[in-house]
Design a protein around this motif. Sequence first.
Motif, PDB file in Angstrom:
ATOM      1  N   GLY A  85      -1.450   4.208   8.165  1.00  0.00           N
ATOM      2  CA  GLY A  85      -2.033   2.728   7.966  1.00  0.00           C
ATOM      3  C   GLY A  85      -2.177   2.238   6.713  1.00  0.00           C
ATOM      4  N   VAL A  86      -3.130   1.151   6.597  1.00  0.00           N
ATOM      5  CA  VAL A  86      -3.279   0.783   5.154  1.00  0.00           C
ATOM      6  C   VAL A  86      -4.731   1.143   4.634  1.00  0.00           C
ATOM      7  N   LEU A  87      -5.399   1.924   5.445  1.00  0.00           N
ATOM      8  CA  LEU A  87      -6.735   2.178   4.962  1.00  0.00           C
ATOM      9  C   LEU A  87      -6.706   3.759   4.268  1.00  0.00           C
ATOM     10  N   SER A  88      -5.662   4.219   3.842  1.00  0.00           N
ATOM     11  CA  SER A  88      -5.644   5.332   2.859  1.00  0.00           C
ATOM     12  C   SER A  88      -5.157   4.950   1.651  1.00  0.00           C
ATOM     13  N   PHE A  89      -5.075   5.994   0.862  1.00  0.00           N
ATOM     14  CA  PHE A  89      -4.284   5.570  -0.803  1.00  0.00           C
ATOM     15  C   PHE A  89      -2.856   6.118  -0.597  1.00  0.00           C
ATOM     16  N   LEU A  90      -2.482   6.668   0.314  1.00  0.00           N
ATOM     17  CA  LEU A  90      -1.059   7.284   0.297  1.00  0.00           C
ATOM     18  C   LEU A  90      -0.020   6.059   0.563  1.00  0.00           C
ATOM     19  N   PRO A  91      -0.309   5.221   1.474  1.00  0.00           N
ATOM     20  CA  PRO A  91       0.419   3.918   1.866  1.00  0.00           C
ATOM     21  C   PRO A  91       0.503   2.980   0.524  1.00  0.00           C
ATOM     22  N   ILE A  92      -0.552   2.992  -0.248  1.00  0.00           N
ATOM     23  CA  ILE A  92      -0.519   2.237  -1.573  1.00  0.00           C
ATOM     24  C   ILE A  92       0.535   2.769  -2.628  1.00  0.00           C
ATOM     25  N   ILE A  93       0.705   4.297  -2.668  1.00  0.00           N
ATOM     26  CA  ILE A  93       1.519   4.838  -3.593  1.00  0.00           C
ATOM     27  C   ILE A  93       2.931   4.546  -2.836  1.00  0.00           C
ATOM     28  N   GLY A  94       3.120   4.504  -1.649  1.00  0.00           N
ATOM     29  CA  GLY A  94       4.377   4.405  -0.941  1.00  0.00           C
ATOM     30  C   GLY A  94       4.845   2.725  -1.325  1.00  0.00           C
ATOM     31  N   LEU A  95       3.919   1.873  -1.310  1.00  0.00           N
ATOM     32  CA  LEU A  95       4.090   0.413  -1.540  1.00  0.00           C
ATOM     33  C   LEU A  95       4.548   0.292  -3.077  1.00  0.00           C
ATOM     34  N   ILE A  96       3.865   0.766  -4.091  1.00  0.00           N
ATOM     35  CA  ILE A  96       4.139   0.900  -5.217  1.00  0.00           C
ATOM     36  C   ILE A  96       5.632   1.304  -5.512  1.00  0.00           C
TER      37      ILE A  96
ATOM     38  N   LEU B 248       3.715  -4.508   5.616  1.00  0.00           N
ATOM     39  CA  LEU B 248       4.133  -3.331   4.721  1.00  0.00           C
ATOM     40  C   LEU B 248       5.239  -2.363   5.460  1.00  0.00           C
ATOM     41  N   THR B 249       5.214  -2.217   6.660  1.00  0.00           N
ATOM     42  CA  THR B 249       6.210  -1.381   7.268  1.00  0.00           C
ATOM     43  C   THR B 249       7.674  -1.971   7.353  1.00  0.00           C
ATOM     44  N   VAL B 250       7.464  -3.246   7.658  1.00  0.00           N
ATOM     45  CA  VAL B 250       8.835  -3.831   7.372  1.00  0.00           C
ATOM     46  C   VAL B 250       9.313  -4.118   6.106  1.00  0.00           C
ATOM     47  N   PHE B 251       8.611  -4.112   5.226  1.00  0.00           N
ATOM     48  CA  PHE B 251       9.199  -4.278   3.850  1.00  0.00           C
ATOM     49  C   PHE B 251       9.482  -2.837   3.365  1.00  0.00           C
TER      50      PHE B 251
ATOM     51  N   LEU C 293       3.661   4.422   8.476  1.00  0.00           N
ATOM     52  CA  LEU C 293       3.405   4.372   9.924  1.00  0.00           C
ATOM     53  C   LEU C 293       2.202   5.441  10.551  1.00  0.00           C
ATOM     54  N   ILE C 294       2.219   6.524   9.547  1.00  0.00           N
ATOM     55  CA  ILE C 294       0.983   7.598  10.027  1.00  0.00           C
ATOM     56  C   ILE C 294      -0.343   7.136   9.744  1.00  0.00           C
TER      57      ILE C 294
END
Length: 110
Positions: free
Chosen positions: A60-71, A15-18, A57-58
């Motif tokens: 990881g994948v265990l929070s909902f915030l990275p999911i919003i960033g992924l979207i 996800l970080t590379v993407f 980066l801060i």
Amino acid sequence: MQGFTGFLWLLNLGLTVFSAFALVDAAIRREDAYRAADKKTKPFWLIILALALVVNLIFGVLSFLPIIGLIATIVYMVDVRPALRALPGGGRPHRGSSSDGPYGPYNGGR
């Protein structure tokens, strides 16, 4: 449990590379290409994608915030990027030759 941790680490790395790829791709496109493709502005996408990368980066994948960033990153990659690439020149800055003048290429007076 160690295998699951390794899987999450690989997922976070992917996800970080993407996100980083999307941010770099957004940065190299021309500002006017975003307006021509009728998408938001370049600074808007740079801020959104940079926030997505930093949150990933801060937290990881265990929070909902990275999911919003992924979207947000997926929206850029499947909607904005193809629209920018469809423009003449692909939305990238023009790389003219050293003989280009203000009105086009100089052909030596021929």
